[in-house]
Motif scaffolding. Structure first.
Motif, mmCIF file in Angstrom:
data_model
loop_
_atom_site.group_PDB
_atom_site.id
_atom_site.type_symbol
_atom_site.label_atom_id
_atom_site.label_comp_id
_atom_site.label_asym_id
_atom_site.label_seq_id
_atom_site.Cartn_x
_atom_site.Cartn_y
_atom_site.Cartn_z
ATOM 1 N N MET A 228 1.010 -1.318 0.016
ATOM 2 C CA MET A 228 -0.095 0.045 0.080
ATOM 3 C C MET A 228 0.530 1.201 0.052
ATOM 4 O O MET A 228 1.648 1.315 0.637
ATOM 5 N N ALA A 229 0.541 2.153 -0.824
ATOM 6 C CA ALA A 229 1.338 3.398 -0.964
ATOM 7 C C ALA A 229 0.349 4.482 -0.163
ATOM 8 O O ALA A 229 -0.679 4.537 -0.264
ATOM 9 N N LEU A 230 1.546 5.193 0.739
ATOM 10 C CA LEU A 230 0.322 6.151 1.405
ATOM 11 C C LEU A 230 1.092 7.501 1.338
ATOM 12 O O LEU A 230 2.085 7.879 1.461
ATOM 13 N N GLU A 231 0.289 8.475 0.780
ATOM 14 C CA GLU A 231 0.942 9.854 0.535
ATOM 15 C C GLU A 231 0.961 10.693 1.841
ATOM 16 O O GLU A 231 0.059 11.069 2.518
ATOM 17 N N ASP A 232 2.269 10.850 2.202
ATOM 18 C CA ASP A 232 2.446 11.351 3.475
ATOM 19 C C ASP A 232 2.611 13.129 3.276
ATOM 20 O O ASP A 232 2.576 13.915 4.240
ATOM 21 N N LYS A 233 2.795 13.404 2.168
ATOM 22 C CA LYS A 233 3.180 14.956 2.038
ATOM 23 C C LYS A 233 2.675 15.469 0.613
ATOM 24 O O LYS A 233 3.142 14.633 -0.477
ATOM 25 N N CYS A 234 2.263 16.276 0.240
ATOM 26 C CA CYS A 234 1.889 17.074 -0.990
ATOM 27 C C CYS A 234 1.841 18.462 -0.794
ATOM 28 O O CYS A 234 0.908 19.258 -0.312
ATOM 29 N N GLU A 235 2.957 18.988 -0.958
ATOM 30 C CA GLU A 235 3.114 20.632 -0.813
ATOM 31 C C GLU A 235 3.307 21.283 -2.345
ATOM 32 O O GLU A 235 4.163 21.032 -3.160
ATOM 33 N N GLN B 36 3.883 25.982 -11.163
ATOM 34 C CA GLN B 36 3.625 25.343 -10.032
ATOM 35 C C GLN B 36 4.238 23.972 -9.859
ATOM 36 O O GLN B 36 4.241 23.158 -10.894
ATOM 37 N N TRP B 37 4.926 23.710 -8.807
ATOM 38 C CA TRP B 37 5.475 22.607 -8.526
ATOM 39 C C TRP B 37 5.186 21.792 -7.086
ATOM 40 O O TRP B 37 4.775 22.584 -6.281
ATOM 41 N N ALA B 38 5.148 20.658 -7.177
ATOM 42 C CA ALA B 38 4.430 19.729 -6.057
ATOM 43 C C ALA B 38 5.577 19.011 -5.361
ATOM 44 O O ALA B 38 6.428 18.140 -6.341
ATOM 45 N N HIS B 39 5.696 18.993 -4.121
ATOM 46 C CA HIS B 39 6.734 18.144 -3.607
ATOM 47 C C HIS B 39 5.834 16.832 -2.833
ATOM 48 O O HIS B 39 5.289 17.175 -1.796
ATOM 49 N N PHE B 40 6.162 15.937 -3.179
ATOM 50 C CA PHE B 40 5.370 14.678 -2.752
ATOM 51 C C PHE B 40 6.311 13.660 -1.907
ATOM 52 O O PHE B 40 7.579 13.742 -2.079
ATOM 53 N N GLU B 41 5.765 13.247 -0.920
ATOM 54 C CA GLU B 41 6.517 12.032 -0.043
ATOM 55 C C GLU B 41 5.368 10.881 0.090
ATOM 56 O O GLU B 41 4.374 11.150 0.388
ATOM 57 N N PHE B 42 5.819 9.626 -0.268
ATOM 58 C CA PHE B 42 5.158 8.475 -0.249
ATOM 59 C C PHE B 42 5.861 7.593 0.767
ATOM 60 O O PHE B 42 6.916 7.333 0.608
ATOM 61 N N SER B 43 5.147 6.758 1.683
ATOM 62 C CA SER B 43 5.840 5.896 2.289
ATOM 63 C C SER B 43 4.997 4.514 2.033
ATOM 64 O O SER B 43 3.983 4.478 1.250
ATOM 65 N N PHE B 44 5.567 3.415 2.364
ATOM 66 C CA PHE B 44 4.893 2.271 1.773
ATOM 67 C C PHE B 44 4.609 1.041 3.034
ATOM 68 O O PHE B 44 5.484 0.976 3.843
ATOM 69 N N VAL B 45 3.610 0.214 2.941
ATOM 70 C CA VAL B 45 3.257 -0.808 3.983
ATOM 71 C C VAL B 45 3.181 -2.087 3.055
ATOM 72 O O VAL B 45 2.660 -2.231 2.125
ATOM 73 N N ILE C 179 7.755 17.414 -9.041
ATOM 74 C CA ILE C 179 7.035 17.334 -10.341
ATOM 75 C C ILE C 179 6.432 18.738 -10.406
ATOM 76 O O ILE C 179 5.903 19.027 -9.699
ATOM 77 N N GLN C 180 6.341 19.203 -11.841
ATOM 78 C CA GLN C 180 5.686 20.231 -12.173
ATOM 79 C C GLN C 180 4.377 19.991 -12.283
ATOM 80 O O GLN C 180 4.037 18.929 -12.826
ATOM 81 N N VAL C 181 3.570 20.607 -11.842
ATOM 82 C CA VAL C 181 1.990 20.686 -11.747
ATOM 83 C C VAL C 181 1.289 21.001 -13.136
ATOM 84 O O VAL C 181 1.574 22.209 -13.547
ATOM 85 N N THR C 182 0.832 20.142 -14.066
ATOM 86 C CA THR C 182 0.375 20.535 -15.358
ATOM 87 C C THR C 182 -0.997 20.329 -15.369
ATOM 88 O O THR C 182 -1.693 20.293 -16.455
ATOM 89 N N GLY C 183 -1.735 19.660 -14.349
ATOM 90 C CA GLY C 183 -3.069 19.299 -14.441
ATOM 91 C C GLY C 183 -3.302 18.229 -13.553
ATOM 92 O O GLY C 183 -2.527 17.731 -12.631
ATOM 93 N N PRO C 184 -4.675 17.775 -13.199
ATOM 94 C CA PRO C 184 -5.106 17.004 -12.380
ATOM 95 C C PRO C 184 -4.119 15.628 -12.474
ATOM 96 O O PRO C 184 -4.201 14.917 -11.478
#
Length: 226
Positions: free
Chosen positions: A58-65, A77-86, A105-110
């Motif tokens: 399972m992937a868990l989204e810990d951060k989306c800034e 716009q740039w997004a900073h993501f952090e994912f942890s895993f179980v 990653i650059q935000v270019t859409g949903p």
């Protein structure tokens, strides 16, 4: 101190590795012309085997800034993501903060947010199972800092020349100049500026030359990260 992996999870991972073969490459990059293994290809190779041995990831989204960056009068716009895993079996559950995946990653859409999770999962699963693909995936392409620069870098910003026409008008000299600047970039910061600086020029290069630029960029980025 490394947290001990439960025996049932170790056994499940090893069972999958014993039967795992090279992942098929079903996708073709429209600009470079090469085949690559997509996230779906990774899933297709692993999910049935994971089901057979009773392993869940399972992937868990810990951060989306989201960060807005102003450059040359443009806002990106740039997004900073952090994912942890179980990892889990019917007997045990395991996770570790140091197994996170972090990406910008650059935000270019949903679709950006789904792409981020897919990239993180693909990266984690390839590392966990040592999945052989040998591909140059879309996520290894050079990224410009602005949408205009990225569009031009991908070939959407201008009409490409043929190799013959490019040699006749001296574009080959420009190609060699860009390639040399990439090869001699002294830092990642310097390297990452080049796609924007030469976006218009790269957009007109013949497709084969553009592919060489992309490979050179990725090779130099890997060297600088080391």
């Amino acid at each position: 101190m490394v947290e001990k992996l439960p025996k049932s999870i170790v056994k499940a991972i090893c069972e999958i590795k014993k039967s795992l073969e090279a992942v098929s490459k079903t996708q073709k990059n429209s600009h470079g012309g090469y085949m690559f293994a997509s996230t779906d290809d990774i899933y297709a190779a692993l999910t049935r085997k994971m089901g057979q041995v009773g392993l869940v990831i399972m992937a868990l989204e810990d951060k989306c800034e989201i960060v807005k960056v102003e450059k040359d009068g443009k806002t990106v716009q740039w997004a900073h993501f952090e994912f942890s895993f179980v990892l889990a079996t019917d007997e045990d559950t395991w996770s570790d903060e140091r197994a996170k995946r972090t990406l910008y990653i650059q935000v270019t859409g949903p679709q950006t947010f789904q792409a981020a999770q897919s990239y993180a999962e693909k990266s984690y699963m390839r590392s966990l199972f040592k999945t052989p693909t040998g591909d140059m995936d879309l996520d290894s392409m050079p990224q410009a800092e602005t949408e205009e620069g990225q569009a031009a870098l991908n070939g959407n910003g201008g009409k490409r020349k043929s190799s013959a026409a490019a040699k006749r008008d001296g574009t080959d000299k420009l190609f060699n100049e860009i390639k040399q600047k990439i090869e001699t970039a002294e830092s990642l910061d310097m390297l990452e500026q080049l796609p924007d600086l030469y976006a218009d020029e790269i957009a007109t290069l013949p497709r084969h030359w553009n592919e060489l630029i992309q490979h050179t960029y990725e090779d130099r980025a890997a060297e600088l990260r080391q």
